[in-house]
Each structure stands twice: as C-alpha cells, then as structure tokens.
Design an enzyme around this catalytic site. Structure first.
Site, short mmCIF file in Angstrom:
data_model
loop_
_atom_site.label_atom_id
_atom_site.label_comp_id
_atom_site.label_asym_id
_atom_site.label_seq_id
_atom_site.Cartn_x
_atom_site.Cartn_y
_atom_site.Cartn_z
N ARG A 1 0.85 -1.21 0.00
CA ARG A 1 0.00 0.00 0.00
C ARG A 1 0.88 1.26 0.00
O ARG A 1 0.98 1.95 -0.99
CB ARG A 1 -0.95 -0.03 1.22
N ASP A 2 1.56 1.53 1.10
CA ASP A 2 2.35 2.76 1.21
C ASP A 2 3.45 2.78 0.14
O ASP A 2 3.75 3.83 -0.45
CB ASP A 2 2.97 2.83 2.61
N HIS B 1 4.28 4.20 12.83
CA HIS B 1 4.42 4.16 11.36
C HIS B 1 5.51 5.18 11.01
O HIS B 1 5.29 6.38 11.07
CB HIS B 1 3.07 4.52 10.73
N HIS C 1 8.83 6.73 8.72
CA HIS C 1 9.50 6.85 7.42
C HIS C 1 10.96 7.18 7.63
O HIS C 1 11.34 7.82 8.61
CB HIS C 1 8.79 7.92 6.56
N CYS D 1 3.74 9.32 0.82
CA CYS D 1 2.39 9.77 0.51
C CYS D 1 2.43 10.67 -0.72
O CYS D 1 3.15 11.68 -0.72
CB CYS D 1 1.81 10.54 1.70
N ASN E 1 9.33 4.19 3.75
CA ASN E 1 9.16 3.73 5.14
C ASN E 1 10.46 3.14 5.66
O ASN E 1 11.38 2.81 4.90
CB ASN E 1 8.10 2.63 5.20
N1 COA Z 1 -13.34 4.73 -3.38
C1 COA Z 1 -13.80 4.87 -4.64
N2 COA Z 1 -14.42 5.96 -5.10
C2 COA Z 1 -14.62 6.96 -4.24
C3 COA Z 1 -14.18 6.88 -2.91
C4 COA Z 1 -13.51 5.72 -2.48
N3 COA Z 1 -13.05 5.59 -1.25
N4 COA Z 1 -14.49 8.03 -2.29
C5 COA Z 1 -15.11 8.80 -3.19
N5 COA Z 1 -15.20 8.17 -4.37
C6 COA Z 1 -15.76 8.67 -5.62
C7 COA Z 1 -17.14 9.28 -5.42
O1 COA Z 1 -18.13 8.31 -5.51
C8 COA Z 1 -17.20 10.29 -6.53
O2 COA Z 1 -17.41 9.60 -7.73
P1 COA Z 1 -18.23 10.27 -8.95
O3 COA Z 1 -17.41 11.43 -9.40
O4 COA Z 1 -18.29 9.17 -9.96
O5 COA Z 1 -19.53 10.66 -8.36
C9 COA Z 1 -15.77 10.80 -6.58
O6 COA Z 1 -14.95 9.76 -6.05
C10 COA Z 1 -15.56 12.08 -5.77
O7 COA Z 1 -16.07 11.85 -4.45
P2 COA Z 1 -15.83 12.86 -3.24
O8 COA Z 1 -16.48 12.30 -2.04
O9 COA Z 1 -16.19 14.26 -3.68
O10 COA Z 1 -14.26 12.72 -3.00
P3 COA Z 1 -13.14 13.82 -3.16
O11 COA Z 1 -12.88 14.06 -4.60
O12 COA Z 1 -13.42 14.96 -2.27
O13 COA Z 1 -11.87 13.00 -2.59
C11 COA Z 1 -11.09 11.30 -1.06
C12 COA Z 1 -11.85 12.61 -1.23
C13 COA Z 1 -10.98 11.06 0.43
C14 COA Z 1 -11.89 10.20 -1.73
C15 COA Z 1 -9.71 11.42 -1.73
O14 COA Z 1 -9.10 12.62 -1.37
C16 COA Z 1 -8.79 10.26 -1.36
O15 COA Z 1 -9.02 9.13 -1.77
N6 COA Z 1 -7.73 10.51 -0.60
C17 COA Z 1 -6.80 9.49 -0.14
C18 COA Z 1 -5.47 9.73 -0.72
C19 COA Z 1 -4.51 8.67 -0.30
O16 COA Z 1 -4.73 7.49 -0.42
N7 COA Z 1 -3.37 9.13 0.24
C20 COA Z 1 -2.34 8.25 0.63
C21 COA Z 1 -2.61 7.51 1.88
S1 COA Z 1 -2.15 8.42 3.30
ZN ZN Z 2 3.38 6.18 5.37
#
Ligand code: COA
Ligand code: ZN
Length: 307
Positions: free
Chosen positions: A12-13, A208, A210, A241, A250
């Site tokens: 994942r990371d 966790h 790095h 990230c 990490n």
């Molecule tokens: N899995 C799949 N699709 C998702 C989802 C998820 N967990 N969360 C939201 N979506 C989809 C929504 O259904 C929507 O789809 P659509 O455009 O087809 O309607 C779209 O994504 C936007 O949804 P929204 O709730 O407005 O999300 P956002 O654009 O504000 O993004 C997160 C918010 C949290 C989903 C996003 O910022 C994210 O995934 N961040 C994690 C990043 C990450 O993994 N960082 C590293 C780990 S620390």
């Molecule tokens: Zn990390």
C-alpha cells in the site's frame, strides 16, 4: 513467542508512491512470499478512487487473494465512508484511516479537515456496529504528520494529543502515530508516544515511521523503549504519501527485522525467506529503486536469530 508485530505496508504505502505499476499477479506472489517469511500482518492496498491512485485499483482482488493465505491479518486503508464500505465488502480483517494532525496535509490528502476525518471514522465505527456487530473489521486510526509536515511545518504536540484522544473516543480499536514525512527524531518519538499513551493508554498501538532522513531505525528503537510493539515497515524501503511533498520510503522491513532479531527480540520473521520475497518485489517493479542495508551487506557471520 513473537514480541514484535510487524505490519508490512509495502503493497500500500510503497506501491502508491512508486513510479511504476506492479502487475496484479506479481503483487499476489510478493504478498504470498512475505507471508511465507512469517510476516503476520500486511496492508495490501487502499480503497481510494482508482483515478486518484491507479496503483490501488486492484485492491479488492488483492484482498480476496490475501484472505486465502492462512494466518495473516489482511489490512486495507480507507480515506472515507465509501472506502470503508468497499473494505467491508472485500472482507478485509482491518481497516486503517489516515487522519492528519496537520490541517494543510489533511486537506491535500483527503480534502477534509482533521475534525471532519474524526467524524468520518466515527461514522464507520457506527456502521460497523449496526451491520455486523463485533464481526466487522478492526478499525485503526493513524495520526499522520504527527511529528511535522512538509506543508505546515511544525505540528504542535498538543494538536496530536487532542486528535488521538478524539480518535480513541470514536470507538476505533487502536490509534497509531505516523511520521509521514520523516521529520521525527528519537527524543520526539519518546516524548509524544508517552504523552499520547498517558491519555489513551493501550489504544495507542503502532508506530508508522518513514526513513526520509535516515532516522527510521533510531526512531523505531526509541518507540520500542517507550513500550511500542507494533511497527509498520516497508520491504525495500518503498513508500511515501503522494499528497505530502518530499515524502519518501518507510523504515525498511529487512533492517527492522535484523535490528530486533540481533537484539534477541523475536519478530517471527525469517530473514532468508524475507530476501526471497525481496526478489519478487524487484521482479514486480524492476525499475523501482529498493533500499536497505542488511539485504546488501548480508547477515553477520555467526548471526543467530532470536529464539
Ligand atoms: N473509493 C472509490 N471511489 C470513491 C471513494 C472511495 N473511497 N471516495 C469517493 N469516491 C468517488 C465518489 O463516488 C465520486 O465519484 P463520482 O465522481 O463518480 O460521483 C468521486 O470519487 C468524488 O467523491 P468525493 O467524495 O467528492 O471525494 P473527493 O474528490 O473529495 O476526494 C477522497 C476525497 C478522500 C476520496 C480522496 O481525497 C482520497 O481518496 N484521498 C486518499 C489519498 C490517499 O490514499 N493518500 C495516501 C494515503 S495516506
Ligand atoms: Zn506512510
């Protein structure tokens, strides 16, 4: 017999930040080989929008595969309720949420404030109790950027403590402290783990860390001396990230295992088999640089693993 619990977060990371995609079948072979080396917990992917992080698009398939491996805890990251629902549907044993103590990183990473993320975790805990009672996945809340942030700079320790208390109050099973961008030093690790443990007790579980500034192992040892027994680490030191500028790998699983085993503290992991798994990592993403001292130098002559 194992005194140290390592959660391997490379799939994942590590892969979320790699420049190359690891094919799904190669991920499966890599994960299976790490389990065969004795790794008991693996964060195999994340349920985020595939458009955002294409490397995580196959997470449901990877979880399904990992669930066929005996004796491992299968972990997935989720950033929101939707991700949690996907994780529950996949059958993952544990779901971890990234909750940044830095407001700037929180907004960049999950487009929510830290307080909004706390509410997101609370809703997931409620969903779990409504739908599956105690049989739903374990829920971990990781306090990201707990030791500093490349966007915000200093992260006040009081903010971290307050956030950890709020997260423990949601009913999440455990809380981790994460040095997302590798700013921490051992004195800070000891101080902050102690402060948070004073507030939430044994709900504080994992470190966790790095290795961005080379202090990963020193910080792990400091956390160990403060009573921490659960560590996230990444094979080959992959990681970072994508939404935290300057974040890199990490703490290296192979070196972490060597450190504890050579201290006489059992990890349950077999070093030679870990090197076999490392070959599959390299085969899966051949262009990606891998790190680690012990894999390059080899074990010391006469080395004996902890009993
Ligand atoms: N899995 C799949 N699709 C998702 C989802 C998820 N967990 N969360 C939201 N979506 C989809 C929504 O259904 C929507 O789809 P659509 O455009 O087809 O309607 C779209 O994504 C936007 O949804 P929204 O709730 O407005 O999300 P956002 O654009 O504000 O993004 C997160 C918010 C949290 C989903 C996003 O910022 C994210 O995934 N961040 C994690 C990043 C990450 O993994 N960082 C590293 C780990 S620390
Ligand atoms: Zn990390």
């Amino acid at each position: 017999m194992r005194q140290i619990h390592i959660c391997e977060v490379g799939p994942r990371d590590g892969l979320q930040n790699a420049h190359h995609l690891m094919p799904t079948e190669a991920k499966k072979a890599w994960i299976a080989s790490m389990a065969a080396a004795g790794i008991e917990e693996i964060e195999v992917g994340s349920f985020v929008p595939p458009k955002l992080i294409p490397a995580m698009a196959d997470t449901a398939e990877i979880v399904a595969f990992a669930l066929t491996i005996p004796n491992i805890k299968v972990v997935a990251l989720a950033p929101n309720v939707k991700g949690f629902e996907r994780a529950v549907a996949s059958g993952a044993h544990k779901v971890t949420f990234p909750v940044s103590a830095s407001r700037a990183h929180s907004l960049a990473n999950v487009r929510m404030t830290p307080e909004q993320m706390v509410e997101e975790v609370r809703r997931c805990v409620e969903l779990r109790s409504q739908s599956r009672g105690k049989n739903g996945p374990e829920i971990e809340a990781g306090v990201s950027t707990a030791f500093g942030c490349t966007m915000q700079g200093e992260v006040p320790e009081d903010d971290v403590v307050r956030l950890a208390v709020m997260l423990a109050g949601t009913g999440a099973d455990c809380v981790a402290l994460a040095d997302t961008v590798g700013y921490a030093n051992p004195a800070q690790i000891r101080r902050l783990f102690r402060k948070v443990r004073n507030e939430i007790g044994d709900k504080l579980e994992a470190a966790h860390l790095h290795n961005t500034r080379g202090l990963g192992l020193a910080n792990a040892l400091a956390a160990y001396e403060e009573g921490v027994r659960h560590f996230d680490s990444s094979m080959g030191g992959l990681g970072g990230c994508p939404f935290a500028p300057g974040a890199s790998g990490n703490v290296v699983t192979e070196d972490l295992v060597f450190m504890f085993e050579s201290m006489g503290v059992p990890t349950g992991v077999n070093f030679d088999k870990l090197l076999e798994a490392r070959k599959l990592l390299v085969a899966g993403v051949p262009e990606e640089p891998v790190y680690g001292h012990t894999p390059l130098a080899g074990l010391p002559k006469g080395f004996r693993a902890a009993a």
